[in-house]
Motif scaffolding. Structure first.
Motif, PDB file in Angstrom:
ATOM      1  N   GLU A  72       0.142  -9.044   5.469  1.00 20.35           N
ATOM      2  CA  GLU A  72       0.397  -8.081   6.542  1.00 20.35           C
ATOM      3  C   GLU A  72      -0.597  -8.248   7.687  1.00 20.35           C
ATOM      4  OE1 GLU A  72       2.103  -4.024   4.997  1.00 20.35           O
ATOM      5  OE2 GLU A  72       0.649  -4.766   3.540  1.00 20.35           O
TER       6      GLU A  72
ATOM      7  N   LEU B 286       0.631 -11.006   9.785  1.00 19.54           N
ATOM      8  CA  LEU B 286       1.811 -10.638  10.569  1.00 19.54           C
ATOM      9  C   LEU B 286       1.428  -9.981  11.888  1.00 19.54           C
ATOM     10  CD1 LEU B 286       4.189  -9.105   7.842  1.00 19.54           C
ATOM     11  CD2 LEU B 286       4.160 -11.446   8.727  1.00 19.54           C
TER      12      LEU B 286
ATOM     13  N   ARG C 219       0.537 -17.984  13.775  1.00 20.24           N
ATOM     14  CA  ARG C 219       0.113 -18.262  12.414  1.00 20.24           C
ATOM     15  C   ARG C 219       0.222 -19.750  12.126  1.00 20.24           C
ATOM     16  NH1 ARG C 219       2.033 -13.584  13.089  1.00 20.24           N
ATOM     17  NH2 ARG C 219       4.032 -14.519  13.646  1.00 20.24           N
TER      18      ARG C 219
ATOM     19  N   GLY D  89       3.870  -3.846   7.004  1.00 18.54           N
ATOM     20  CA  GLY D  89       4.713  -4.992   6.676  1.00 18.54           C
ATOM     21  C   GLY D  89       6.195  -4.699   6.696  1.00 18.54           C
TER      22      GLY D  89
ATOM     23  N   ARG E  31       6.879  -5.021  10.572  1.00 14.76           N
ATOM     24  CA  ARG E  31       6.663  -6.297  11.270  1.00 14.76           C
ATOM     25  C   ARG E  31       7.466  -7.446  10.670  1.00 14.76           C
ATOM     26  NH1 ARG E  31       1.403  -4.044  11.538  1.00 14.76           N
ATOM     27  NH2 ARG E  31       0.832  -3.596  13.710  1.00 14.76           N
ATOM     28  N   LEU E  32       7.618  -7.480   9.360  1.00 19.22           N
ATOM     29  CA  LEU E  32       8.310  -8.614   8.751  1.00 19.22           C
ATOM     30  C   LEU E  32       9.760  -8.716   9.207  1.00 19.22           C
ATOM     31  CD1 LEU E  32       7.936 -11.019   6.880  1.00 19.22           C
ATOM     32  CD2 LEU E  32       8.599  -9.555   4.956  1.00 19.22           C
TER      33      LEU E  32
ATOM     34  N   LEU F 164       9.944 -10.139  12.619  1.00 18.97           N
ATOM     35  CA  LEU F 164       9.531 -11.530  12.746  1.00 18.97           C
ATOM     36  C   LEU F 164      10.584 -12.499  12.217  1.00 18.97           C
ATOM     37  CD1 LEU F 164       7.066 -13.174  13.723  1.00 18.97           C
ATOM     38  CD2 LEU F 164       6.223 -13.110  11.370  1.00 18.97           C
TER      39      LEU F 164
ATOM     40  N   LEU G 163       8.282 -17.512   9.829  1.00 19.59           N
ATOM     41  CA  LEU G 163       7.134 -16.685   9.484  1.00 19.59           C
ATOM     42  C   LEU G 163       5.840 -17.274  10.032  1.00 19.59           C
ATOM     43  CD1 LEU G 163       6.038 -14.249   7.858  1.00 19.59           C
ATOM     44  CD2 LEU G 163       5.931 -15.756   5.865  1.00 19.59           C
TER      45      LEU G 163
END
Length: 257
Positions: free
Chosen positions: A114, A117, A122, A145, A148-149, A152, A178
């Motif tokens: 997290e 993220l 990244r 998470g 945001r996940l 993304l 990711l």
């Protein structure tokens, strides 16, 4: 500018911040989160810091998330406080003016994932692994998470990872969007620094404005993002910097032609 659990190397305009609990796979506890937040606040408030590389000590894990012994002892109030602390930390990273690049080696799980993220970009080594395995512990991601996940990698893919708690390798993480790039473990930090240098060579003001505009698009109704983008674009023309950079680009193109 460092604590026992977090290290910081600041060589303007780039700072490298490292989580430093390799003996427990860089699992976090409350003290580590406090140290990380304190160091990042100091960096983000420093005008000289244009980019921050967030990484970890050791080669086995960026962070496997919460220290199990620590999590096991939490009660309702403590768990809520921890979640709020983690969300504040991730919001701090996401909303900071400097660009934050996560350099991930090994496992990035739970709260560790997290935190990545919340970073702008990244980079991961080939031996990196990612997952939100909280569901296997009967809990859920607590540091943002669940928000945001999906933003993304898309809702369907995010739900699968969140519902199953599966751990995926760097190749699949890249395929899902990711992570931005997969590199060798040996070149991870040098690649992250090269990317940071490339970004900091651009207009710092413009990069900060782009980051804020993108965040507004993601975090607020889209119209607010468009309005800010227009205003920020206009603001760039209040200085001479854009003219200097246009002339430099024109010179390079002329020399190459």
């Amino acid at each position: 500018m460092a604590g026992d659990l977090v290290k910081c190397d600041f060589n303007s305009p780039i700072a490298t911040v490292s989580i430093n609990r390799p003996q427990v796979l860089n699992a976090y506890n409350e003290e580590l989160l406090d140290q990380l937040q304190q160091i990042l606040v100091e960096l983000f408030e420093a005008d000289e810091a244009a980019a921050v590389i967030l990484t970890s000590e050791g080669s086995r894990a960026f962070s496997v998330g919460g220290d199990i012994d620590y999590l096991e002892k939490l009660d309702y109030k403590q768990a809520k406080k921890l979640s709020q602390k983690g969300q504040q930390l991730c919001n701090l990273i996401e909303e900071s003016a400097p660009v934050v690049i996560a350099a991930i080696d090994g496992y990035a799980l739970g709260g560790g994932m997290e935190i990545t993220l919340a970073c702008d970009l990244r980079l991961a080594s080939t031996r990196s692994r990612f997952g939100q395995p909280e569901v296997k512990l009967g809990i859920i991601p607590a540091f943002g998470g669940t928000q945001r996940l999906p933003r993304l990698i898309g809702e369907a893919e995010a739900k699968e990872l969140l519902y199953t708690g599966d751990i995926i390798d760097a190749a699949l993480a890249y395929e899902l969007g990711l992570i931005n790039k997969v590199v060798t473990p040996r070149s991870l930090l040098s690649e992250a620094r090269e990317l940071a240098l490339e970004i900091t060579d651009r207009s710092t003001q413009a990069v900060k404005m782009i980051k804020k505009a993108v965040n507004k698009k993601c975090q607020e109704p889209s119209q607010a993002g468009y309005e800010y983008e227009s205003e920020a674009f206009a603001q760039c023309f209040k200085t001479e910097e854009h003219k200097v950079r246009i002339r430099e680009i024109r010179r390079i193109v002329k020399e190459d032609s």
